[in-house]
Design an enzyme around this catalytic site. Structure first.
Site, short mmCIF file in Angstrom:
data_model
loop_
_atom_site.label_atom_id
_atom_site.label_comp_id
_atom_site.label_asym_id
_atom_site.label_seq_id
_atom_site.Cartn_x
_atom_site.Cartn_y
_atom_site.Cartn_z
N ASP A 67 35.41 29.38 17.06
CA ASP A 67 36.64 29.91 16.85
C ASP A 67 37.32 28.98 15.45
O ASP A 67 36.67 28.19 15.06
CB ASP A 67 37.73 29.81 18.02
CG ASP A 67 37.67 28.48 18.71
OD1 ASP A 67 36.72 27.28 18.15
OD2 ASP A 67 37.93 28.17 19.81
N ASN A 136 42.91 25.18 31.18
CA ASN A 136 42.92 26.68 31.88
C ASN A 136 41.88 27.26 31.96
O ASN A 136 41.88 28.54 32.30
CB ASN A 136 44.38 27.39 31.18
CG ASN A 136 43.92 27.78 29.73
OD1 ASN A 136 42.62 27.28 29.31
ND2 ASN A 136 44.85 28.54 29.14
N HIS A 138 39.92 28.19 29.33
CA HIS A 138 39.40 28.89 28.22
C HIS A 138 38.08 28.26 27.72
O HIS A 138 37.88 27.07 27.75
CB HIS A 138 40.42 29.17 27.30
CG HIS A 138 40.90 27.95 26.55
ND1 HIS A 138 42.23 27.40 26.22
CD2 HIS A 138 39.93 27.15 25.81
CE1 HIS A 138 42.03 26.45 25.26
NE2 HIS A 138 40.74 26.14 25.07
N GLU A 143 41.24 33.15 26.15
CA GLU A 143 42.07 32.73 27.08
C GLU A 143 42.21 33.56 28.52
O GLU A 143 41.94 34.61 28.45
CB GLU A 143 43.54 32.59 26.39
CG GLU A 143 43.66 31.87 25.24
CD GLU A 143 44.04 30.56 25.62
OE1 GLU A 143 43.63 29.83 26.52
OE2 GLU A 143 45.10 29.80 24.84
C1 GLP Z 1 40.14 23.97 21.78
C2 GLP Z 1 39.08 24.73 21.56
C3 GLP Z 1 37.93 24.85 22.71
C4 GLP Z 1 37.89 23.26 23.38
C5 GLP Z 1 39.30 22.96 24.07
C6 GLP Z 1 39.30 21.81 24.58
O1 GLP Z 1 41.12 24.88 22.64
N1 GLP Z 1 39.26 26.03 21.02
O2 GLP Z 1 36.73 25.36 22.22
O3 GLP Z 1 36.73 23.48 24.29
O4 GLP Z 1 40.10 22.97 22.61
O5 GLP Z 1 39.45 20.61 23.71
P1 GLP Z 1 39.34 19.12 23.96
O6 GLP Z 1 37.70 18.96 24.19
O7 GLP Z 1 39.95 18.35 23.12
O8 GLP Z 1 39.95 18.94 25.41
#
Ligand code: GLP
Length: 241
Positions: A67, A136, A138, A143
């Site tokens: 993304d 959540n 995702h 989402e």
């Molecule tokens: C963002 C990214 C996800 C990732 C998530 C969790 O939303 N788009 O790909 O898994 O963050 O991030 P973190 O690893 O910092 O908790």
């Protein structure tokens, strides 16, 4: 689903890096699906160390990121392009032409999404997809919603995700509200998937991912339908399963 519970974050990172390196050793021109976020940072650092020691060679590897924030230019410090360059790509020998991220500043977002799908198709799909997970449930930026999208798409970020991401931005109003995210099609089409999670804040999402019904309200739960998923957790992320 195979669940590995490790003693801490360093152990998760090391195990995930070994799996990525193993994939590349077995297939030097592997197509990797890559995540951003805090969770994969340790894995990326470990892969850089392996590269420095001559244990893994990225010269034929092809990468697709999950993304990118919509309308954030690649040189913006919070863009995922910047994140990947600084935390991985600048330190290994992956070829620039083999790196793929959606372009957040594209003029025509529908065309950008279609082009991304086409590049994925031409590359033959993903061999190993690495995922983090949002609080959540995702994955990428797919989402919780009534419906889940199969194709790469412009998505609106939920309040929880905007709040979770605000730690990286100077002011709450600077946090992007939209992103371009790979859809479930490319993720579920990956031959192998590993998902990493660390810390208490992820425990509930992990419980739903592993034990819950498959539901669009927890996008990660759809991974239950894939034949080759390994979930690597620390004790805290595993505390509710
Ligand atoms: C963002 C990214 C996800 C990732 C998530 C969790 O939303 N788009 O790909 O898994 O963050 O991030 P973190 O690893 O910092 O908790």
């Amino acid at each position: 689903m195979r669940i590995l519970i490790e003693k801490d974050y360093a152990a998760i990172s090391r195990k995930a890096a070994l799996m990525v390196a193993g994939q590349i050793l077995l297939k030097p021109n592997s197509v990797l699906g890559l995540p951003t976020g805090g969770t994969p940072l340790g894995m990326y650092q470990e892969l850089i160390r392996m590269y420095d020691r001559g244990e893994v060679d990225f010269s034929e590897v092809v990468t697709f990121n999950l993304d990118e924030y919509y309308q954030l230019p690649p040189e913006h410090e919070q863009s995922y392009y910047y994140f990947m360059r600084h935390n991985l790509f600048n330190h290994i020998n992956v070829k620039p032409e083999n790196i793929h991220l959606p372009k957040g500043t594209c003029a025509d977002v529908e065309k950008e999404c279609a082009d991304y799908e086409e590049s994925l198709r031409k590359a033959g799909g993903i061999d190993l997809q690495v995922l983090g997970i949002g609080v959540n449930g995702h994955i990428g930026f797919i989402e919780p919603d009534q419906r889940l999208s199969v194709q790469t798409k412009l998505v609106s970020l939920t309040k929880e995700t905007i709040a979770a991401n605000s730690r990286f931005f100077a002011a709450p109003e600077d946090v992007p509200r939209y992103a371009i995210s790979m859809g479930l099609g490319a993720i579920l089409n990956a031959k192998r998937i590993i998902l990493l999670a660390s810390g208490k804040s992820k425990a509930s999402a992990i419980k739903e991912t592993v034990n819950g019904y498959v539901s669009a309200q927890t996008p990660s739960s759809i991974l239950q339908t894939h034949a080759d998923v390994t979930i690597i957790l620390d004790q805290e992320a595993a505390s509710l399963i």
